[in-house]
Design an enzyme around this catalytic site. Structure first.
Site, PDB file in Angstrom:
ATOM      1  N   GLU A  30     104.748  67.930 130.896  1.00 56.65           N
ATOM      2  CA  GLU A  30     106.081  68.493 131.096  1.00 56.65           C
ATOM      3  C   GLU A  30     106.259  69.722 130.198  1.00 56.65           C
ATOM      4  OE1 GLU A  30     108.155  64.942 130.074  1.00 56.65           O
ATOM      5  OE2 GLU A  30     107.293  63.892 131.792  1.00 56.65           O
ATOM      6  N   GLU A  61     105.879  60.630 133.844  1.00 61.95           N
ATOM      7  CA  GLU A  61     104.798  60.312 132.902  1.00 61.95           C
ATOM      8  C   GLU A  61     103.726  59.430 133.534  1.00 61.95           C
ATOM      9  OE1 GLU A  61     107.980  60.200 132.018  1.00 61.95           O
ATOM     10  OE2 GLU A  61     108.145  61.692 130.424  1.00 61.95           O
ATOM     11  N   HIS A 130     112.469  59.734 119.674  1.00 63.06           N
ATOM     12  CA  HIS A 130     111.668  60.915 119.343  1.00 63.06           C
ATOM     13  C   HIS A 130     110.982  60.719 117.997  1.00 63.06           C
ATOM     14  CE1 HIS A 130     114.178  62.556 122.500  1.00 63.06           C
ATOM     15  NE2 HIS A 130     113.499  63.677 122.516  1.00 63.06           N
TER      16      HIS A 130
END
Lengths: 328, 327
Positions: A30, A61, A130
């Site tokens: 991406e 993904e 993250h």
């Protein structure tokens, strides 16, 4: 003078050099195309290699890994970028059931030379999705290899080794190190860092400290502190987590008799559990103290620095654990 | 839904008979497997495609060696048509050392790269992103090979289905997506798993054509596939063909399939693709009775030899349980 570059630049160099060397290597993921990747790793790639070898994908993904497996069956060596290592969960089935088992169920007639780049780790205020360290999910799966470099040199050398490896390799690149770690890198095209070989970062006879990735630097700082107190720590950077370098670990344990394992992943069934078990199983007689783990607590990765710092092992916490172990 | 694009095709009498041979061979293979399961000689992992043979034969017939197939779990016949020896497939089902996976898995979870065969895992639909990856390499190399990717209507509800078809549409990959809609995902009927009449309409979301066809008519399947293959080879991208069909047996040989009625099964058995095609060939004077006997005899011999090969094959070496994990 030897050129020094950042960890992130080292990853980029490895990709560029391998793509120039082997036309079968290509990257996909991406925002890796004209944008150059969320962290800028593939900046300039479209200009040099074209969009077909630096392929922007939809937010898919699972398909990114499935596509990589398909391409690898036709002789390609895809390097798939998971924008954040946390997102790798969306591709879990394609990694653990498709890629990891393929050679086995094909009776050895095929292999899956893919690399999955997973930007991982905390101390970046990334929050729950993250910041994760997901290496243990994959260490548990035969058929995969898992590496986690701590220096620019290893970032480059291990990525080159991973791309040339005929097996699926999960390449855990630590985001905290991207622009903070700087150093020399392999210059020769044939200079790689072999998967499965640990590096001793500091020699000592008193305590073995097993660690990797962003924990290596605080481990070295803690070892320096302990040296001032007369305790010499053998700091081993594992670099490869599957397979891990049992021989190097045992050599150190036989010398010190005391082991601290420090990792950023959570404690329960993290790689520390496996390392501890292997040491106790196979080097029990050499031990003078229980094997100790210093890890992230069994919790999620919070956003606020006060919360995240509470969870993260650091030089101070490692030094404290080393002192307790030395005094045992 | 777009109408079927009629594709002209011409098959010689010999080719028509070859198609009949494949239909009957694949039927006989599955029927024998079913017996072998009841005899306890094949332990598990048998998912027959009885009743669905026209899809396998109509899509595989005439493929090149370089073309790739990504079959679903009932498509044992695709392995045979793409060149795997019947004995090897039987040995695979017997979990013998001579099977494709050396006894590690009895189902269609193995593959043969040099024959263009990708065998999937048990995670249905997860073959479709892999098919996209193979198609991507064909496009990168600018060769005109195609990928035939199979899935059931049940697998069209997975994320992998949507991720793969979306990517194939964006990249205009040379893939023919074959939906074998046999109306049941294990026990769950079509209408309980999706709120549409035809899986084929899903292709529109990804920017290519999807058509529903009679999956029990081998020539209809062949014709539609040839049209889709022609488009794929000439760079016009993917097509979805939804082949309406029915599986005669349960999901696996252990499933008694109580979830459906005898009337429904009888109705679909009356649409058996093999007598339909046989009658057609007889009507067209392509098939003489002697020829039919010859085909049946050849098939019996082939299946018997396959079973003998499998039965006489060695058991896997126990230590092969832990080999071939890494290259």
């Amino acid at each position: 003078m030897t050129k020094e570059i950042t960890y992130l630049e080292a990853i980029r160099e490895a990709l560029q050099e391998e793509m120039r060397r082997d036309p079968k290597v290509f990257v996909l993921g991406e925002d890796v195309g004209p944008y150059g990747g969320a962290f800028g790793v593939t900046q300039g790639f479209v200009e040099e290699f074209g969009e077909r070898r630096c392929l922007d994908t939809p937010i898919s993904e699972s398909a990114i890994i499935g596509i990589s497996v398909g391409a690898s069956l036709r002789g390609y060596r895809p390097v798939a970028e998971m924008q954040f290592g946390d997102f790798i969960s969306c591709a879990f089935d394609q990694i653990v059931n498709q890629a990891a088992t393929l050679r086995y169920r094909y009776g050895g007639r095929a292999s899956v030379p893919i690399v999955v780049r997973a930007p991982c780790g905390g101390r970046v205020s990334g929050g729950l999705y993250h910041s994760q360290n997901t290496e243990a999910w994959f260490i548990h799966r035969p058929g995969l290899k898992v590496v986690a470099p701590s220096t620019p040199y290893d970032a480059k050398g291990l990525l080159k080794a991973a791309i040339r490896d005929d097996n699926p390799v999960i390449y855990m690149e630590h985001k905290y190190l991207y622009r903070r770690a700087r150093g020399p890198v392999p210059q020769d095209d044939e200079e790689i860092v072999e998967i499965g070989v640990a590096a001793t970062r500091r020699e000592g006879d008193d305590i073995t400290l097993l660690t990797y990735a962003a924990m290596v630097q605080p481990a070295l700082e803690a070892a320096d502190e302990l040296a001032k107190e007369g305790v010499e720590v053998d700091v081993i950077d594992l670099r490869s987590l599957l397979p891990f370098d049992k021989a190097a670990i045992f050599r150190s344990v036989e010398k010190t008799g005391r082991v601290l394992i420090a990792h950023e992943d959570v404690k329960t069934l993290g790689i520390g559990a496996e390392l501890s078990a292997v040491i106790v199983e196979e080097r029990f007689d050499w031990l003078d103290a229980p094997v100790v783990r210093l890890t992230y607590p069994d919790t999620h990765c919070p956003f606020a620095p006060a919360l995240e710092n509470f969870n993260l092992p650091d030089a101070g916490k490692i030094a404290a654990a080393l002192r307790r172990l030395a005094a045992y | 839904m777009p109408s079927i694009k009629r594709t002209k095709f011409r098959l010689t009498n010999d080719q028509l008979l070859e198609i009949l041979y494949w239909l009957k061979l694949i039927r006989a293979f599955d029927e024998r497997l079913s017996v072998l399961v009841r005899q306890g000689k094949v332990r598990s992992g048998v998912y027959t495609g009885l009743g669905q043979e026209a899809i396998v034969v109509g899509t595989c017939y005439g493929l090149r060696r370089e073309d790739y197939i990504c079959p679903l779990h009932r498509d044992l016949g695709t392995f045979l048509m793409k060149g795997v020896e019947p004995g090897v497939m039987m040995a695979q089902m017997f979990a013998k050392a001579t099977g494709l996976s050396k006894g590690r898995d009895s189902a269609l979870h193995s593959g043969v790269p040099e024959l263009g065969i990708f065998g999937n895992t048990s995670m249905l639909g997860s073959n479709l992103p892999v098919a996209a990856g193979i198609g991507l390499t064909f496009r990168m190399e600018q060769v005109d090979h195609v990928v035939i990717a199979y899935f059931g209507e049940g697998a069209s509800n997975t994320g992998d289905f949507h991720e793969a078809l979306n990517f194939a549409g964006v990249q205009r990959l040379p893939i023919v997506f074959i939906c074998e809609n046999n109306l049941y995902a294990y026990s769950v009927p079509f209408e309980k798993s999706m709120a549409i009449e035809d899986v084929a309409v899903r292709a529109q979301s990804y920017g290519f054509d999807g058509v529903a066809i009679n999956g029990n008519d081998v020539l209809a399947v062949y014709q539609a596939t040839q049209g889709a293959i022609r488009r794929a080879r000439t760079g016009e991208g993917p097509t979805l063909l939804e082949c309406k069909t029915y599986r005669w047996h349960g999901h696996s040989e252990h499933d008694k399939a109580f979830y459906r009625t005898d009337e429904e099964l009888a109705m679909w058995r009356s649409r058996d693709p093999i007598p339909t095609f046989t009658t057609y060939l007889q009507h067209m004077n392509v098939l003489e009775p002697a020829r039919l006997e010859e085909i049946d005899a050849r098939i019996n011999t082939t299946i018997d030899e396959a079973v003998t090969f499998a039965e006489n094959s060695p058991e896997p070496e126990p230590t092969d349980a832990i080999t071939d994990l890494y290259a």
